[in-house]
Motif scaffolding. Structure first.
Motif, PDB file in Angstrom:
ATOM      1  N   ALA A 114      51.837 -66.476  -5.645  1.00  0.00           N
ATOM      2  CA  ALA A 114      53.246 -66.793  -5.893  1.00  0.00           C
ATOM      3  C   ALA A 114      54.121 -65.965  -4.968  1.00  0.00           C
ATOM      4  O   ALA A 114      53.776 -64.855  -4.576  1.00  0.00           O
ATOM      5  CB  ALA A 114      53.616 -66.531  -7.349  1.00  0.00           C
ATOM      6  N   THR A 115      55.277 -66.556  -4.641  1.00  0.00           N
ATOM      7  CA  THR A 115      56.256 -65.882  -3.788  1.00  0.00           C
ATOM      8  C   THR A 115      57.647 -66.146  -4.337  1.00  0.00           C
ATOM      9  O   THR A 115      57.948 -67.275  -4.753  1.00  0.00           O
ATOM     10  CB  THR A 115      56.175 -66.390  -2.337  1.00  0.00           C
ATOM     11  OG1 THR A 115      54.863 -66.161  -1.833  1.00  0.00           O
ATOM     12  CG2 THR A 115      57.184 -65.664  -1.447  1.00  0.00           C
ATOM     13  N   GLY A 116      58.486 -65.138  -4.324  1.00  0.00           N
ATOM     14  CA  GLY A 116      59.849 -65.310  -4.796  1.00  0.00           C
ATOM     15  C   GLY A 116      60.577 -63.977  -4.810  1.00  0.00           C
ATOM     16  O   GLY A 116      59.996 -62.919  -4.529  1.00  0.00           O
ATOM     17  N   PRO A 117      61.850 -63.995  -5.128  1.00  0.00           N
ATOM     18  CA  PRO A 117      62.602 -62.741  -5.209  1.00  0.00           C
ATOM     19  C   PRO A 117      62.120 -61.898  -6.386  1.00  0.00           C
ATOM     20  O   PRO A 117      61.629 -62.420  -7.383  1.00  0.00           O
ATOM     21  CB  PRO A 117      64.041 -63.207  -5.421  1.00  0.00           C
ATOM     22  CG  PRO A 117      63.906 -64.552  -6.052  1.00  0.00           C
ATOM     23  CD  PRO A 117      62.671 -65.167  -5.465  1.00  0.00           C
ATOM     24  N   GLY A 118      62.258 -60.615  -6.264  1.00  0.00           N
ATOM     25  CA  GLY A 118      61.806 -59.747  -7.354  1.00  0.00           C
ATOM     26  C   GLY A 118      61.955 -58.280  -7.002  1.00  0.00           C
ATOM     27  O   GLY A 118      62.834 -57.894  -6.214  1.00  0.00           O
ATOM     28  N   ILE A 119      61.067 -57.478  -7.569  1.00  0.00           N
ATOM     29  CA  ILE A 119      61.131 -56.030  -7.324  1.00  0.00           C
ATOM     30  C   ILE A 119      59.739 -55.475  -7.041  1.00  0.00           C
ATOM     31  O   ILE A 119      58.717 -56.089  -7.391  1.00  0.00           O
ATOM     32  CB  ILE A 119      61.758 -55.279  -8.524  1.00  0.00           C
ATOM     33  CG1 ILE A 119      60.926 -55.519  -9.811  1.00  0.00           C
ATOM     34  CG2 ILE A 119      63.188 -55.730  -8.765  1.00  0.00           C
ATOM     35  CD1 ILE A 119      60.116 -54.353 -10.260  1.00  0.00           C
ATOM     36  N   GLU A 120      59.735 -54.319  -6.413  1.00  0.00           N
ATOM     37  CA  GLU A 120      58.506 -53.539  -6.230  1.00  0.00           C
ATOM     38  C   GLU A 120      58.744 -52.176  -6.870  1.00  0.00           C
ATOM     39  O   GLU A 120      59.692 -51.471  -6.517  1.00  0.00           O
ATOM     40  CB  GLU A 120      58.176 -53.378  -4.753  1.00  0.00           C
ATOM     41  CG  GLU A 120      56.927 -52.541  -4.503  1.00  0.00           C
ATOM     42  CD  GLU A 120      56.587 -52.404  -3.031  1.00  0.00           C
ATOM     43  OE1 GLU A 120      55.653 -51.644  -2.705  1.00  0.00           O
ATOM     44  OE2 GLU A 120      57.281 -53.047  -2.210  1.00  0.00           O
TER      45      GLU A 120
END
Length: 229
Positions: A114-120
């Protein structure tokens, strides 16, 4: 005093003269003649069917009937073609919708990347004080904040993911996690970061245990780890 006769040529004396009234009468006569001719032509054309023989009329009617049948057949073919195109369009739309649903379910189930905006989130734990309960709290906080896809270390998080303490660190779903602990979460970056930073929340608890959590909001987070179907 009248104009002298010698000023006029012989032709002018013999040419007939028309006054205005005579000219109007001539024009009206011409128009009336044209109308009579047109009416006669129309009557001739309209009387063709009246004077036609019975077998001729039958032939004409038969030809018209055949043309009507051909037109109706063409209309049916066009209707069938339109219905077929509509079915194909609906079928293709259904296939595309099924593909999108399958991709969504696969990402949520953890069987697809999966790929998408988010946080690390990186949890630095130099003294090894972070326990499995702290990582579980972190996972639950991310879920509650709306994270759709989560990866911790090399483990794709699923509905039955668990953490446990082990010698030298923490395991997740039976796999050892290495420090620093690293979470990837896909969701609204601002919401996820805010949830982790609330007073008394996850990051505060980590600091109290001697660890440090760093949150980075990312426009694109890629989760590569997958779970077995």
């Amino acid at each position: 005093m009248s104009e002298p006769a010698e000023g006029r040529g012989p032709g002018s004396l013999l040419r007939p003269r028309l006054n205005k009234g005579q000219l109007i009468v001539a024009v009206l006569c011409a128009v009336l003649g044209f109308a009579v001719a047109a009416q006669v032509h129309s009557n001739d054309r309209d009387t063709k069917f009246a004077t036609a023989r019975q077998d001729g009329l039958v032939g004409i009617l038969g030809d018209l009937s055949q043309r009507s049948d051909r037109l109706r057949a063409d209309i049916r073919d066009l209707d069938d073609t339109r219905a077929g195109l509509e079915r194909d369009t609906e079928g293709q739309a259904a296939v595309e919708d099924a593909r999108r649903r399958a991709a969504t379910y696969g990402m949520l189930a953890g069987t697809l990347p999966a790929t998408g905006p988010g946080i690390e989130l990186t949890i630095n734990d130099p003294q090894g004080r972070v326990r499995s309960a702290a990582l579980l709290d972190t996972l639950e906080e991310l879920r509650d904040a709306g994270a759709e896809v989560i990866q911790v270390g090399d483990v794709r998080v699923g509905v039955n993911t668990y953490f446990a303490d082990a010698s030298g660190g923490v395991i997740a779903d039976g796999q050892s996690l290495t420090r620093p602990y690293r979470f990837l979460a896909i969701g609204d970056p601002h919401t996820l970061a805010t949830a982790l930073n609330i007073p008394g929340g996850v990051l505060q608890s980590l600091r109290n245990s001697g660890a440090d959590g760093v949150v980075g909001q990312q426009p694109k987070v890629t989760v590569q780890a997958v779970r077995s179907p």
